[in-house]
Design an enzyme around this catalytic site. Structure first.
Site, PDB file in Angstrom:
ATOM      1  N   ARG A  18       0.922  13.721   7.775  1.00 21.88           N
ATOM      2  CA  ARG A  18       1.680  14.038   8.992  1.00 21.88           C
ATOM      3  C   ARG A  18       3.150  14.350   8.708  1.00 21.88           C
ATOM      4  NH1 ARG A  18      -0.580   8.698  11.910  1.00 21.88           N
ATOM      5  NH2 ARG A  18      -0.801   8.138   9.716  1.00 21.88           N
TER       6      ARG A  18
ATOM      7  N   LEU B 271       0.848  -1.196   0.000  1.00 23.95           N
ATOM      8  CA  LEU B 271       0.000   0.000   0.000  1.00 23.95           C
ATOM      9  C   LEU B 271       0.883   1.246   0.000  1.00 23.95           C
ATOM     10  CD1 LEU B 271      -2.937  -0.893   2.384  1.00 23.95           C
ATOM     11  CD2 LEU B 271      -2.372  -1.715   0.103  1.00 23.95           C
TER      12      LEU B 271
END
Ligand code: UD1
Ligand code: CA
Length: 430
Positions: A18, A11
């Protein structure tokens, strides 16, 4: 029992908000290659039939990393747009996975420190689970942001709860999900369409598959890793620095155990894909980039910078404040102080004096220089590329050898612009 996975899904579609950076998180550099390249290496080392990378944010750049990676022939990309969670990332893979993708390992692109041994344990555990699944867990000092593993009264893995969805009681659980799973393909494919986004982040969580497997009476085995350094998930730039340090220590340890004396590992930076021969010493504050090859019994640093494409043969010495870029340094050749060697090819036993510059860039193109065996380049010389210096030739201190000059073997050249030094008999000095 064979526990090799058939399919590995990575993935890599998220932006990584962040990180506070515009670039996709998986493109962040780590010891000479992107974070994604480290994860691709983990995937390929398992020997799967195929690797699927889920791309989304900066998809073209991520595809480029995939397209230049060794083993790219086995890797395909699937686009996830928009990015609605880790479960959604696998849902978009369903057409590619088909009804039975075999044993499926899922890796997240932001976990670059997992070792091959840990992933093999994961696969072996799935193979032992009687048709169930396995996942990696850890009990870190600081569970920052990780999902928590909730176990049943009998101690079996029951479900995973994301930190953002967790009650105080669940947050207090110490065992966390590392985001690495091994599934039986048909179960995974059957359960993915049933995921919902009924949670704080309004995302489809891959972690919810665990509870669904348990409801189907499948066992989910947790493989607990003792080594906390493997559990560095990179969500912020501070985590990236931590991951770099941990990977760096692994690389340094490999060279130390292979007979390379690294005087001070804390101030030495060596990328992945660097070869160093036995008996070579690396002094402090040296930086050696990916693709550099160093022979045996060389001496590097302190404060040396060796850049990609450079090759140092046995016994070469590159000293303090010397930068070597795309250059070949022959055996026992030395550049010990304050020099720049770019696109240079040095023969054997060449001496490059302090302060020498190979001026390889004219603002538009880069050109090479060649210096023959046994040549002596005096301090403060400038070679304006392209230049050749023949075997045993000498450049006097401060010589500026202009573009396209060819200094014949054995001659002595001096001055600005440098020219042959004539002796009284009007012949070149020996
Ligand atoms: C995830 C896990 C968490 C685990 C942690 C371990 C879920 C719901 N949570 O949380 O239990 O402890 O990893 O590292 O799975 N990605 C996509 N598409 C998306 C969302 C994410 O491809 O729509 C990719 C990201 O690029 C990243 C990876 O998936 O590489 C993980 O995503 P991230 O948002 O970092 O998950 P965590 O919040 O860390
Ligand atoms: Ca993460």
């Amino acid at each position: 029992m064979n526990s090799r996975p058939d399919t590995v899904v990575i993935l890599a579609a998220g932006q990584g908000t962040r990180m506070k950076s515009a670039a996709a998180k998986v493109l962040a550099p780590l010891c000479g290659q992107t974070m994604l390249a480290w994860v691709l290496d983990q995937a390929l080392a398992l020997g799967p039939k195929r690797v699927i990378v889920v791309v989304g944010h900066q998809a073209d750049e991520v595809r480029r990393v995939v397209g230049t990676h060794a083993g790219k022939a086995q890797i395909e990309c699937v686009v996830q747009e928009p990015q609605s969670g880790t479960g959604h990332a696998l849902q978009v893979c369903l057409p590619a996975l088909g009804a039975d993708p075999g044993r499926v390992v899922v890796l997240y692109g932001d976990m670059p420190l997992l070792t091959h041994a840990a992933l093999e344990r994961l696969c072996a555990s799935q193979a032992d689970s009687g048709g169930g699944a396995a996942l990696l867990t850890c009990e870190p000092q600081n569970p920052r942001g990780f999902g928590r593993i909730v176990r049943s009264k009998s101690g079996e893995v029951a479900r995973i709860v994301e930190e953002k969805d967790a009650s105080a009681e669940i947050k207090a659980l110490r065992e966390v999900n590392l985001g690495v799973y091994c599934f039986a393909g048909p179960d995974l494919v059957a359960l993915l369409p049933g995921l919902t986004n009924d949670n704080v982040q309004r995302e489809f969580y891959l972690t919810d598959v665990v509870e669904k497997l348990v409801a189907k009476s499948r066992r989910v085995l947790a493989v607990l890793l003792e080594d906390e350094s493997q559990a560095i998930g990179v969500n912020t730039l501070a985590h990236l620095a931590e991951a770099r340090r941990a990977l760096q220590l692994r690389i340094l340890e490999r060279h130390l155990l292979a007979g390379v004396y690294i005087e001070d590992p804390h101030t030495t930076f060596i990328d992945h894909d660097v070869e160093i021969g036995v008996g070579t010493t690396i002094h402090p504050c040296s930086v050696i980039q990916a693709g550099v090859k160093i022979g045996a019994r060389c001496e590097i640093g302190p404060f040396a910078m060796l850049r990609g494409g450079s090759v140092l043969h046995d016994g070469a010495a590159i000293g303090n404040f010397v930068e070597v870029n795309r250059s070949r340094i022959g055996a026992k050749s030395k550049a010990k102080h304050l020099a720049y060697l770019g696109d240079a090819t040095l023969g054997e036993r060449v001496n490059i004096g302090a302060g020498t510059i190979f001026a390889n860039y004219d603002g538009q193109t880069k050109s090479p220089c060649a210096v023959g065996d046994g040549a002596f380049v005096g301090s403060g010389s400038i070679l304006v590329a392209p230049v050749t210096v023949g075997q045993g030739a000498t450049l006097g201190a401060g010589a500026v050898v202009t573009r396209n000059s060819e200094v014949p073997a054995g001659e002595v050249w001096v001055g600005v612009p440098a020219r042959a030094l004539r002796s009284k008999s009007n012949g070149p000095k020996p």
